[in-house]
Design a protein around this motif. Structure first.
Motif, PDB file in Angstrom:
ATOM      1  N   ALA A   1      30.149  -3.026 -14.105  1.00  0.00           N
ATOM      2  CA  ALA A   1      31.320  -3.458 -13.324  1.00  0.00           C
ATOM      3  C   ALA A   1      32.419  -2.402 -13.403  1.00  0.00           C
ATOM      4  O   ALA A   1      32.568  -1.711 -14.409  1.00  0.00           O
ATOM      5  N   ASN A   2      33.190  -2.316 -12.357  1.00  0.00           N
ATOM      6  CA  ASN A   2      34.333  -1.401 -12.316  1.00  0.00           C
ATOM      7  C   ASN A   2      35.526  -2.082 -13.027  1.00  0.00           C
ATOM      8  O   ASN A   2      35.980  -3.135 -12.585  1.00  0.00           O
ATOM      9  N   PRO A   3      36.028  -1.479 -14.098  1.00  0.00           N
ATOM     10  CA  PRO A   3      37.139  -2.120 -14.831  1.00  0.00           C
ATOM     11  C   PRO A   3      38.523  -1.744 -14.296  1.00  0.00           C
ATOM     12  O   PRO A   3      39.538  -2.164 -14.838  1.00  0.00           O
ATOM     13  N   LEU A   4      38.582  -0.926 -13.224  1.00  0.00           N
ATOM     14  CA  LEU A   4      39.882  -0.370 -12.829  1.00  0.00           C
ATOM     15  C   LEU A   4      40.834  -1.411 -12.253  1.00  0.00           C
ATOM     16  O   LEU A   4      42.049  -1.346 -12.476  1.00  0.00           O
ATOM     17  N   ALA A   5      40.308  -2.414 -11.515  1.00  0.00           N
ATOM     18  CA  ALA A   5      41.209  -3.454 -11.000  1.00  0.00           C
ATOM     19  C   ALA A   5      41.862  -4.209 -12.160  1.00  0.00           C
ATOM     20  O   ALA A   5      43.038  -4.588 -12.096  1.00  0.00           O
ATOM     21  N   GLN A   6      41.086  -4.425 -13.231  1.00  0.00           N
ATOM     22  CA  GLN A   6      41.644  -5.113 -14.406  1.00  0.00           C
ATOM     23  C   GLN A   6      42.692  -4.235 -15.079  1.00  0.00           C
ATOM     24  O   GLN A   6      43.768  -4.703 -15.468  1.00  0.00           O
ATOM     25  N   ILE A   7      42.398  -2.949 -15.207  1.00  0.00           N
ATOM     26  CA  ILE A   7      43.342  -2.030 -15.856  1.00  0.00           C
ATOM     27  C   ILE A   7      44.611  -1.878 -15.001  1.00  0.00           C
ATOM     28  O   ILE A   7      45.731  -1.849 -15.513  1.00  0.00           O
ATOM     29  N   LEU A   8      44.434  -1.849 -13.664  1.00  0.00           N
ATOM     30  CA  LEU A   8      45.611  -1.763 -12.780  1.00  0.00           C
ATOM     31  C   LEU A   8      46.404  -3.073 -12.787  1.00  0.00           C
ATOM     32  O   LEU A   8      47.612  -3.079 -12.555  1.00  0.00           O
ATOM     33  N   SER A   9      45.723  -4.193 -13.066  1.00  0.00           N
ATOM     34  CA  SER A   9      46.449  -5.463 -13.212  1.00  0.00           C
ATOM     35  C   SER A   9      47.343  -5.405 -14.447  1.00  0.00           C
ATOM     36  O   SER A   9      48.462  -5.923 -14.449  1.00  0.00           O
TER      37      SER A   9
END
Ligand code: NAD
Length: 358
Positions: A290-298
């Motif tokens: 999974a791409n974790p970037l949306a979570q990190i950008l959240s």
């Protein structure tokens, strides 16, 4: 800075672990951040028979902000409605009185050809939609389906806003614009809907408090066209629940990468719940892809909007942009032939970029 972490279901725990690496780095740098993790969604049903156990709710209410992963999964789809994972999230949004939903849509130069639109149309896009979340036709009364005197079935919903509901979300729109390029476009349908005439009137009244923000107005049908025609003209859009529901999905598709988009839902005091716009992706859960970037950008949005730490938010967003520009790709954003990173390796890359830029 007390952050409640609610990883949830599916890929939620996998991507939350990567956001935690970022938090751990800031803690190691001396930032006074405290976190506490709690169950929500299907994971909470399995242990407590409740998608939003009271302990989780109390933790969220007492925290400065909530970082939320994702919830849901096919194994929960047959549960009785009150026990469904999404009911937990809806109850939490209501209990925290989260009335303003902020959804950025940004196209990274290196990924501009992932959009279904032509690269030259979306290149450089960096906008945000502020959607009112607790009012409008979704909640207005009267509502329902009844049979009229002629024996015909009639469906009724009521579009309604009072001026305070408009005012409070308008403030978030102006404040978001202040943190960005200083342009706010209010979207309504004042030519036919009185409710949205009031929307426009109130937004213009609130504008007097924000002389540094340039306010424009657009009818929703035109806004839907302009988002496809020339989306870069927008900085922040503020609009009601119904129009925002549709326009925010339209805007997110301009970017072509669901694994990169964060969101925030805020209340009057600035407390908020921050989550990726995507769901729990059960089709890829447990595979470490999974791409974790949306979570990190959240998490970056959490620093900016609830904790008022623009500096930390800027650092995280810069680090994410840097890893993307360096060609780091998880499977969902990789083109044929590109090297693919695991969820964990992508999180490590962001942390490495953060360390380099400190
Ligand atoms: P989804 O967003 O979970 O997945 C859609 C597609 O995008 C899938 O192919 C998935 O693999 C991919 N995807 C999503 N996030 C990704 C990421 N970070 N990295 C790589 N690929 C990613 O939507 P869905 O499949 O319609 O729903 C799955 C479950 O999620 C359902 O139970 C639904 O109710 C729930 N859901 C939860 C939320 C939330 O937690 N707020 C939002 C939407 C859907």
């Amino acid at each position: 800075m007390n952050i409640a972490l609610l990883p949830g279901d599916g890929i939620g725990p996998e991507i939350m672990a990567e956001a935690e690496k970022v938090i751990d780095l800031f803690v190691a740098e001396g930032e006074p951040i405290k976190t506490q993790t709690a169950l929500v969604g299907g994971a909470a049903v399995e242990v407590y028979d409740d998608p939003l156990p009271d302990d989780t709710l109390q933790l969220c209410l007492a925290s400065s902000a909530v970082l939320f992963g994702a919830i849901g999964g096919p194994q929960y789809d047959t549960l009785p409605r009150p026990k469904r994972p999404e009911r937990g999230l809806l109850r939490l949004r209501k209990a925290m009185d989260l009335f303003a939903n902020l959804r950025p849509a940004k196209v990274y130069d290196a990924l501009a050809d992932s959009s279904t639109l032509k690269k030259e149309v979306v290149a450089g896009l960096d906008m945000m939609i502020v959607r009112e979340l607790t009012g409008d036709i979704y909640f207005g009364e009267p509502r329902g389906i009844h049979t009229n005197e002629q024996g015909l079935r009639v469906g009724v919903n009521t579009m309604t806003y009072d001026e305070n509901e408009i005012k409070r979300v308008a403030h978030w729109g102006f404040q978001a614009a202040q943190k960005r390029r200083g342009m706010l476009c209010s979207v309504d349908k004042m030519n036919v809907l009185e409710c949205t005439q009031l929307w426009r009137d109130v937004v213009m009244e609130v504008a007097r408090e924000y002389p540094d923000v340039t306010l424009t107005h657009m009818l929703v049908d035109n806004a839907a066209m302009q988002l496809i025609r020339r989306p870069q003209q927008f900085d922040v859009i503020v609009t009601g629940n119904l129009f925002g529901d549709i326009l925010s999905d339209e805007a997110s598709m301009l970017t072509g990468s669901i694994g990169l988009l964060p969101s925030a839902s805020l209340n009057q005091s600035g407390q908020g719940l921050f989550e990726p716009i995507h769901g729990s992706a059960p089709d890829i859960a447990g595979q470490g892809i999974a791409n974790p970037l949306a979570q990190i950008l959240s998490l970056a949005m959490l620093f900016r909007y609830s904790l008022k730490r623009e500096d930390l938010a800027d650092r995280v967003e810069f680090a994410v942009e840097e890893v993307i520009n360096q060609g780091m790709r998880t499977k969902d954003i990789a083109k044929a032939g590109e090297r693919i990173l695991s969820t964990s390796a992508m999180g490590d890359a962001v942390v490495a970029a953060l360390k380099n830029n400190n």
